[in-house]
Write a protein that holds these residues in place. Structure first.
Motif, short mmCIF file in Angstrom:
data_model
loop_
_atom_site.label_atom_id
_atom_site.label_comp_id
_atom_site.label_asym_id
_atom_site.label_seq_id
_atom_site.Cartn_x
_atom_site.Cartn_y
_atom_site.Cartn_z
N ARG A 1 0.79 -1.33 0.04
CA ARG A 1 -0.12 0.19 0.10
C ARG A 1 0.70 1.37 0.17
O ARG A 1 0.56 2.08 -0.68
CB ARG A 1 -0.91 -0.05 1.35
N THR A 2 1.70 1.22 0.99
CA THR A 2 2.82 2.42 0.97
C THR A 2 3.40 2.75 -0.35
O THR A 2 3.41 3.79 -0.85
CB THR A 2 3.84 2.06 2.01
N LEU A 3 4.18 1.66 -0.98
CA LEU A 3 4.82 1.83 -2.43
C LEU A 3 3.70 2.12 -3.43
O LEU A 3 4.11 3.19 -4.27
CB LEU A 3 5.61 1.02 -2.72
N GLU A 4 2.68 1.63 -3.52
CA GLU A 4 1.75 1.91 -4.60
C GLU A 4 1.19 3.36 -4.37
O GLU A 4 0.75 3.71 -5.52
CB GLU A 4 0.51 0.80 -4.61
N ALA A 5 1.04 3.71 -3.32
CA ALA A 5 0.35 4.86 -2.96
C ALA A 5 1.24 6.16 -3.50
O ALA A 5 0.99 7.37 -4.03
CB ALA A 5 0.12 5.27 -1.39
N LEU B 1 15.92 -3.68 3.71
CA LEU B 1 14.97 -3.59 4.77
C LEU B 1 15.95 -4.12 6.03
O LEU B 1 16.36 -5.27 5.98
CB LEU B 1 13.99 -4.51 4.60
N PRO B 2 16.23 -3.20 6.80
CA PRO B 2 17.19 -3.59 7.91
C PRO B 2 16.65 -4.55 9.11
O PRO B 2 16.22 -4.00 10.18
CB PRO B 2 17.53 -2.18 8.52
N ARG C 1 22.99 1.13 7.85
CA ARG C 1 23.28 2.42 8.67
C ARG C 1 24.28 3.66 8.11
O ARG C 1 23.86 4.68 8.01
CB ARG C 1 23.94 2.12 10.14
N GLY C 2 25.23 3.03 7.31
CA GLY C 2 25.99 3.70 6.39
C GLY C 2 25.26 4.45 5.06
O GLY C 2 25.89 5.57 4.70
N LEU C 3 24.25 3.85 4.98
CA LEU C 3 23.59 4.36 3.56
C LEU C 3 22.58 5.57 4.19
O LEU C 3 21.71 5.79 3.34
CB LEU C 3 22.95 3.39 3.03
N GLY C 4 22.27 5.48 5.30
CA GLY C 4 21.48 6.31 6.07
C GLY C 4 19.94 5.91 5.96
O GLY C 4 18.88 6.56 6.22
N ILE C 5 19.72 4.59 5.84
CA ILE C 5 18.30 3.97 5.71
C ILE C 5 17.98 3.93 7.14
O ILE C 5 18.47 3.55 8.19
CB ILE C 5 18.47 2.52 5.19
N ALA D 1 11.80 2.36 6.88
CA ALA D 1 12.50 2.25 5.88
C ALA D 1 11.78 2.18 4.68
O ALA D 1 11.93 2.69 3.73
CB ALA D 1 13.30 0.90 6.14
N VAL D 2 10.59 1.53 4.55
CA VAL D 2 9.71 1.31 3.46
C VAL D 2 9.27 2.91 3.05
O VAL D 2 8.98 3.21 1.78
CB VAL D 2 8.43 0.59 3.77
#
Length: 306
Positions: A28-32, A89-90, A99-103, A110-111
């Protein structure tokens, strides 16, 4: 963008949540945000085969991998040198590469960050051609992981407790190995309790991960601590990110290093992104600048660009 997600149902925090409810929310989050996504929830034994299938599927822009260090490393290896990007997805214990990527370190956050994320190129490294995103290590760390594998734990907190017990058991009975490191024109012959070779230099003042994942160098960390008290102080410095202040580690950097083992033991182990592997008598480690495309939060992409 078109996402293809592979979620390891046995990996890290994935074991503690309702994965199917989470998958619905992620969809739902990504499709929105205008994206599409296919989701595979698989057992740990099927992760590699599923990643192989997804990474070669036509029309995919982003491979989203959810699980611990082994899952993320396996996904990155299959995307190395390719146009499609990795989203992480951590769900591991420490999530150091993420963490190094700022996620963000929670799954929902994250999503949400991926919905308007940006793709950047970061480095990967290899050990005798085998890709890794975080660290290759020998000696004390490999012994700790080997001991931890023989302990029972069923949660993230349990794994952390097992890691502490394994670390203490290793420190109580430290062993050193004789090695040669060839770094450029320099040859270092030493006895050491541990060596870590990292995908870019670790930053200061935090957990051991790279502040700049596109720095273009290997970090080479040689532990010079031998006695129990020295090893305790070294681990304490490492946990606080006090690399430069520690008197128990030598730090070098290079784009290529050759490690040779001279100790007489017949079987050696190394740790590659958290997984125990067989250690060859000679290992060539190299950095591969910009070899991996990753999806990161927009603010993280802007910070890396700055």
């Amino acid at each position: 963008m078109r996402f293809a997600a592979v979620l390891n149902q046995e990996g890290g925090t994935m074991r503690t949540i309702d994965l199917f409810a989470f998958s619905d929310q992620m969809r739902r989050t990504l499709e929105a945000a205008g994206h599409s996504i296919d989701i595979d929830v698989v057992a740990g034994k099927d992760i590699v085969a599923t990643l192989d299938s997804v990474a070669s599927k036509p029309g995919i822009d982003i491979v989203l991998a959810g699980g611990g260090d082994g899952t993320i490393s396996a996904a990155a290896a299959r995307l190395m040198g390719r146009k499609r990007a990795l989203a992480i997805l951590p769900a591991g214990t420490m999530n150091l590469f993420a963490r190094g990527l700022g996620i963000p370190q929670t799954l929902d956050a994250a999503v949400k960050s991926f919905a308007d994320g940006e793709v950047i190129a970061v480095d990967m490294a290899t050990a005798n051609g085998r890709p890794f995103v975080h660290q290759f290590s020998i000696g004390m760390h490999a012994r700790m992981v080997q001991l931890r594998q023989n302990m029972e734990f069923g949660s993230r907190l349990g794994k952390m407790r097992a890691s502490v017990r394994a670390a203490w058991a290793t420190i109580k009975n430290p062993s050193a190995m004789k090695v040669t490191l060839t770094i450029g024109e320099t040859e270092i012959v030493t006895r050491t309790t541990g060596i870590g070779v990292t995908n870019n230099l670790f930053g200061e003042g935090h957990l051991p991960y790279a502040d700049n994942p596109a720095g273009g160098v290997l970090g080479i960390y040689i532990t010079v601590a031998r006695q129990r008290g020295e090893l305790v102080r070294f681990l304490f410095d490492m946990a606080r990110g006090k690399w430069r202040d520690s008197g128990h580690v030598e730090i070098h950097q290079a784009d290529r290093v050759v490690l040779k083992i001279h100790s007489a033991a017949k079987r050696f182990r190394a740790v590659l992104d958290g997984e125990l592997i067989r250690l060859d008598r000679e290992t060539t480690l190299e950095i591969h600048p910009g070899a991996l495309n990753v999806l990161v939060p927009a603010r993280a992409a802007q910070a890396k660009a700055a």
